[in-house]
Design a protein around this motif. Structure first.
Motif, PDB file in Angstrom:
ATOM      1  N   LEU A 115       1.072  -1.338   0.111  1.00  0.00           N
ATOM      2  CA  LEU A 115       0.092   0.133   0.066  1.00  0.00           C
ATOM      3  C   LEU A 115       0.784   1.162  -0.131  1.00  0.00           C
ATOM      4  N   GLU A 116       0.757   2.058  -0.527  1.00  0.00           N
ATOM      5  CA  GLU A 116       1.638   3.383  -0.716  1.00  0.00           C
ATOM      6  C   GLU A 116       0.316   5.117  -0.950  1.00  0.00           C
ATOM      7  N   ALA A 117       0.117   5.837  -1.230  1.00  0.00           N
ATOM      8  CA  ALA A 117       0.120   6.957  -0.760  1.00  0.00           C
ATOM      9  C   ALA A 117       0.601   7.863  -2.325  1.00  0.00           C
ATOM     10  N   GLY A 118       1.809   7.957  -2.785  1.00  0.00           N
ATOM     11  CA  GLY A 118       2.022   8.361  -3.203  1.00  0.00           C
ATOM     12  C   GLY A 118       1.730   8.121  -4.692  1.00  0.00           C
ATOM     13  N   PRO A 119       2.673   9.156  -5.896  1.00  0.00           N
ATOM     14  CA  PRO A 119       3.424  10.235  -5.752  1.00  0.00           C
ATOM     15  C   PRO A 119       2.682  11.486  -4.760  1.00  0.00           C
ATOM     16  N   LEU A 120       3.418  11.603  -4.732  1.00  0.00           N
ATOM     17  CA  LEU A 120       3.117  13.037  -3.406  1.00  0.00           C
ATOM     18  C   LEU A 120       4.497  14.049  -2.898  1.00  0.00           C
ATOM     19  N   THR A 121       4.209  15.256  -3.113  1.00  0.00           N
ATOM     20  CA  THR A 121       4.537  15.884  -2.918  1.00  0.00           C
ATOM     21  C   THR A 121       5.023  16.092  -1.149  1.00  0.00           C
ATOM     22  N   SER A 122       6.289  16.955  -1.292  1.00  0.00           N
ATOM     23  CA  SER A 122       6.490  16.747   0.469  1.00  0.00           C
ATOM     24  C   SER A 122       6.974  18.252   0.658  1.00  0.00           C
ATOM     25  N   LEU A 123       6.331  18.619   2.281  1.00  0.00           N
ATOM     26  CA  LEU A 123       6.895  19.979   2.688  1.00  0.00           C
ATOM     27  C   LEU A 123       7.406  20.090   4.113  1.00  0.00           C
ATOM     28  N   THR A 124       9.010  20.074   3.738  1.00  0.00           N
ATOM     29  CA  THR A 124      10.077  20.868   5.174  1.00  0.00           C
ATOM     30  C   THR A 124      10.298  21.647   5.298  1.00  0.00           C
ATOM     31  N   LEU A 125      11.270  21.780   6.298  1.00  0.00           N
ATOM     32  CA  LEU A 125      11.779  22.567   7.042  1.00  0.00           C
ATOM     33  C   LEU A 125      13.112  22.810   5.966  1.00  0.00           C
ATOM     34  N   ALA A 126      13.281  23.817   5.440  1.00  0.00           N
ATOM     35  CA  ALA A 126      14.671  23.650   4.349  1.00  0.00           C
ATOM     36  C   ALA A 126      16.430  24.043   5.337  1.00  0.00           C
ATOM     37  N   PRO A 127      16.870  23.321   5.337  1.00  0.00           N
ATOM     38  CA  PRO A 127      18.353  23.456   6.261  1.00  0.00           C
ATOM     39  C   PRO A 127      18.505  24.929   6.283  1.00  0.00           C
TER      40      PRO A 127
ATOM     41  N   VAL B 247      10.759  24.136   1.751  1.00  0.00           N
ATOM     42  CA  VAL B 247      10.936  23.204   0.672  1.00  0.00           C
ATOM     43  C   VAL B 247       9.803  22.314   0.097  1.00  0.00           C
ATOM     44  N   LEU B 248       9.976  22.726  -0.956  1.00  0.00           N
ATOM     45  CA  LEU B 248       8.537  22.280  -0.942  1.00  0.00           C
ATOM     46  C   LEU B 248       9.136  20.772  -2.264  1.00  0.00           C
ATOM     47  N   ARG B 249       8.920  19.558  -2.330  1.00  0.00           N
ATOM     48  CA  ARG B 249       9.727  18.727  -2.502  1.00  0.00           C
ATOM     49  C   ARG B 249       8.747  17.857  -3.540  1.00  0.00           C
ATOM     50  N   GLY B 250       9.320  17.773  -5.233  1.00  0.00           N
ATOM     51  CA  GLY B 250       7.856  17.128  -5.844  1.00  0.00           C
ATOM     52  C   GLY B 250       8.159  15.447  -6.133  1.00  0.00           C
TER      53      GLY B 250
ATOM     54  N   GLU C 134      13.855  19.223  -5.795  1.00  0.00           N
ATOM     55  CA  GLU C 134      13.130  20.411  -5.321  1.00  0.00           C
ATOM     56  C   GLU C 134      12.674  20.657  -6.362  1.00  0.00           C
ATOM     57  N   ALA C 135      11.228  21.654  -6.075  1.00  0.00           N
ATOM     58  CA  ALA C 135      10.622  22.018  -6.490  1.00  0.00           C
ATOM     59  C   ALA C 135      10.398  23.436  -6.451  1.00  0.00           C
ATOM     60  N   GLU C 136      10.888  24.173  -5.129  1.00  0.00           N
ATOM     61  CA  GLU C 136      10.803  25.195  -4.509  1.00  0.00           C
ATOM     62  C   GLU C 136      10.824  25.526  -3.064  1.00  0.00           C
ATOM     63  N   ARG C 137      11.436  27.036  -2.869  1.00  0.00           N
ATOM     64  CA  ARG C 137      11.665  27.127  -1.502  1.00  0.00           C
ATOM     65  C   ARG C 137      11.802  28.246  -0.873  1.00  0.00           C
TER      66      ARG C 137
ATOM     67  N   THR D 116       5.879  33.378   4.637  1.00  0.00           N
ATOM     68  CA  THR D 116       4.981  33.790   3.305  1.00  0.00           C
ATOM     69  C   THR D 116       3.871  31.712   2.968  1.00  0.00           C
ATOM     70  N   LEU D 117       4.337  31.719   3.776  1.00  0.00           N
ATOM     71  CA  LEU D 117       3.431  30.265   3.668  1.00  0.00           C
ATOM     72  C   LEU D 117       2.285  29.719   3.640  1.00  0.00           C
TER      73      LEU D 117
END
Lengths: 434, 333
Positions: free
Chosen positions: A211-223, A229-232, A237-240, A245-246
């Motif tokens: 079972l899997e949910a993807g593919p999905l974009t992920s949203l995490t803290l940047a270093p 960071v939005l990771r496609g 990396e799709a966008e930083r 501005t979240l």
């Protein structure tokens, strides 16, 4: 048209149920949160410095996130000892949250309270009793660490604007170091059990294998500080962008059938939950964090991350099994982090707070909580009373993910002609990993 | 000790709120490994996924109810658990007094209406499921049904939660662990637990006095010459927070926590509810503060009062529904 409601789903922070409708075609599954969380209404008009205590109703990590937002609102930088104490509390919360999930996982096939004292139960049908005792004991220990650092474990109180409100005593330092070492050993033992008996063999997790949910974009803290960071879905990396501005990037969609709104990417616009690929949705949490594919700083967690890659393949991963494995990686990492942080010199110092000089008008913060990225944005009037409090909780961020998982779990169950009771278990086990 | 012949049937439920109370109950099992020995949780949706139908299989001995009554489903849950249970216990500030979710009662009426619209149970033409309708405002459990016992706190402290389980579930069959809790319980309650009999109905598992009675901070002279807010400079250790000019509700709040918050340098916000001798915690706080103003000059006092903000949201942080209900008292089941 037939309709089935699976109520109540286990282990959910909010009352939740899954309603399934079938009308000749494929089933339509609705993951429903059936009670409201009126966070904005609770916060409006309150003195802004009270928000860390009020918002901890969402989860203990919100206490820390709100305190960080206050730091920015009041324009103060907490002294190093306060930052370390907050981080140690965050790690203790990680450990407790993840370990409790493993307790739920291990007991998912039986009633953990049934026949507790019988001879059979000493061994248990899966030979799990001694492991359960070990997990129970260390959840308690992590809770004790959280109480030392936060005053309370579930609704902490010590993180305040500009720092923390308490200093630690000598006995606290010794106890924290003892707890941290015990937690690391427990995580290693649990890792051995999961690697030998759960991840490769399908035991316990057999129902959700594949079972899997993807593919999905992920949203995490940047270093870098204050970045996200939005990771496609492909892993790149799709966008930083800056955390402030979240809510320019993320919208909240309300359906009539759930009290919890759905977070979505404004750039893609809101799309129906059944759309494939679900490119307007994103997810947060341990697996989202690992999907950046970067090596981890602590050795035990990094070793475990490598084992995950060897077993399942390179990141990004979207399988539920990978999400459980990510919990183990972070369990190890949080215990290692606690060991490194629980040294006397890091948690003691003469200054606990930087005292604010004036009331600010606006503050925000993003924090990686055990369940994933959370975000606060406060606006106040000239007296420091809250005019607006915007909060992104993991329940909102992952609401779309949960809907997808519930849909796929039901489809898999129907394909196997399983009874509804098994379908419910499949949904519960899928959601628990996030 | 031998296993009890028949374990007590236990129901555990949270309405609208967080899971901290339920996790506290779960932690009893972590900490003492005894809950399963004395109780058979026959209804626990959060941990066991039990459906409501399970309650039709016979009377439950003790129901532990946490959370605020905020939706029609919460109300029905309260009625059903009252009907099905010998003893109904309000666990945590939400069930006991309305708790933090009750703060939303202060928000604009327009927001409440929006919530109501979202929760409409009207039929949907596309076959989509519906939601339980939102109540006009958040309520505590005793505003909907009769409550037998109360375990206050947000969340309740482990020792008092365990004392309640000893008293109501184990009823003297557990090894004596009373010293764990008795120090902060009224004598009559502690003796009842030790004797294995039920404490008087209506008992609150907390202390008899106010939090100030067990707060470790140093009290000198109560003179309120300045009003400070917690982001401002004050002594995190040492002197009484109220005497330093901070709004601290220890003087109006029921004892039992041992002064957890004041002990770590932050003011009490009253999660144990009002102290037994107090009618209204807000009035008590206004009286306690205004009677110790260190000035007789009207302008100075007026300037001091200007600094008090959000009194309703502070004095009734956890008890707004129980203390300030705008509704007529509902019928109790």
């Amino acid at each position: 048209m037939s309709k089935v409601t699976l109520d109540a789903l286990r282990w959910q922070d909010q009352p939740a149920q899954a309603t399934i409708t079938v009308n000749g075609g494929p089933p339509q599954v609705y993951f429903q949160i059936t009670a409201p969380r009126e966070v904005a209404a609770m916060c409006q008009g309150r003195p802004v410095e009270e928000l860390p205590r009020i918002l901890s109703i969402l989860s203990p990590a919100h206490h820390l996130c709100a305190a960080q937002a206050l730091d920015r609102l009041f324009g103060v930088e907490p002294p190093p000892v306060a930052q370390n104490m907050r981080e140690a509390l965050r790690l203790a919360l990680f450990f407790r949250d993840h370990l409790r999930k493993f307790y739920f996982l291990v007991t998912s096939l039986e009633n953990p309270f049934a026949d507790f004292w019988s001879q059979d139960a000493q061994r248990g049908p899966h030979g799990l009793r001694s492991l359960l005792d070990d997990l129970m004991r260390h959840v308690s220990l992590a809770q004790e660490a959280a109480i030392i650092l936060g005053g309370r474990a579930d609704h902490p109180v010590t993180a305040v604007a500009g720092g923390v409100s308490r200093s630690l005593k000598e006995e606290h330092h010794a106890r924290l170091a003892e707890i941290a070492a015990a937690c690391r050993s427990c995580a290693e033992r649990l890792g051995g059990f999961l690697r030998e008996q759960v991840f490769p063999q399908g035991k316990i997790l057999g129902e959700i294998r594949g079972l899997e949910a993807g593919p999905l974009t992920s949203l995490t803290l940047a270093p870098e500080p204050d970045g996200l960071v939005l990771r496609g879905a492909g892993g790149g990396e799709a966008e930083r962008f800056g955390a402030a501005t979240l809510f320019d990037k993320v919208g909240l969609h309300q359906e009539t059938w759930s009290y919890e709104p759905f977070a979505f990417l404004k750039a893609k616009g809101w799309q129906d939950l059944g759309k494939v690929p679900a490119d307007s949705l994103f997810f947060v949490g341990p697996l989202a964090r690992l999907n950046n594919g970067q090596p981890l700083a602590t050795p035990l967690a990094e070793d475990e991350r490598q084992r995950l890659v060897e077993a399942l393949g390179p990141f990004p991963r979207f399988e539920v099994v990978a999400a459980y494995w990510a919990l183990l990686v972070e369990l190890l990492g949080s215990a290692e982090g606690l060991v490194a942080l629980c040294e006397v010199e890091k948690l003691s110092g003469p200054v606990l707070r930087t005292i604010p000089k004036a009331v600010g008008k606006e503050g925000h913060a993003a924090l990686e909580s055990p369940r994933g990225l959370i975000y606060h944005h406060f606006r106040t009037d000239e007296r420091g009373l809250v005019v607006e409090a915007q909060v992104l909780d993991t329940a909102t961020a992952n609401n779309g993910l949960f809907g997808i998982l519930a849909q796929r779990a039901v489809e898999a169950s129907l394909a196997r002609k399983e009874p509804w009771e098994e379908t419910k278990k499949r949904i519960e086990l899928s959601l628990l990993a996030y | 000790m031998s296993r009890p012949e028949q374990k007590k049937k236990l129901a555990i439920y949270t309405a609208t709120g967080c899971r901290a109370c339920e996790q506290g109950i779960l932690d009893l099992n972590y900490e003492v490994n005894e809950l399963g020995r004395f109780a058979d949780p026959v209804f626990w949706p959060y941990v066991l996924g039990t459906p409501w139908e399970a309650l039709s299989e016979g009377k439950v001995d003790v129901a532990l109810f946490a959370g605020t009554i905020r939706t029609e489903a919460d109300r029905q849950a309260a009625l059903k658990l009252r009907e099905s249970s010998e003893l109904l216990v309000a666990v945590g500030a939400c069930a006991a007094f309305g708790g933090l979710p009750g703060l939303a009662n202060l928000a604009d009426a327009t927001e409440a209406k929006a919530g109501e619209t979202t929760g409409s149970s009207s039929a949907d033409g596309e076959g989509k499921p519906t939601l339980p309708r939102a109540e006009p405002q958040g309520l505590c459990l005793s505003q909907v049904v009769a409550v037998d016992y109360v375990v206050p706190g947000c969340p309740p402290t482990q020792n008092l939660l365990w004392a309640a389980v000893l008293a109501l579930v184990c009823r003297g069959e557990s090894p004596a662990r009373l010293s764990y809790a008795a120090g902060r319980l009224p004598e009559a309650v502690a003796e009842a637990i030790a004797a294995g009999v039920l404490p008087r109905r209506g008992t609150t598992f907390a202390g008899e006095k106010a939090v100030c009675g067990s707060c470790s901070r140093i009290k000198e002279e109560k003179k309120f010459g300045i009003c400070k807010r917690p982001y401002q400079e004050y002594q995190e250790t040492g002197r009484c927070l109220l005497e330093q000019g901070l709004i601290c509700q220890g003087v109006a709040t029921q004892e039992g926590c041992g002064g957890i918050c004041t002990g770590v340098g932050v003011p009490c916000r009253g999660c144990f509810g009002k102290a037994p001798a107090i009618f209204d915690p807000g009035a008590k706080m206004v009286g306690a503060i205004s009677s110790t103003f260190d000035s007789k000059d009207a302008k100075e006092i007026a300037a001091l009062v200007e600094n008090f903000v959000d009194l309703a949201g502070t004095f009734y942080r956890y008890s707004l529904p129980s203390q300030c209900s705008l509704l007529a008292t509902p019928d109790k089941g």
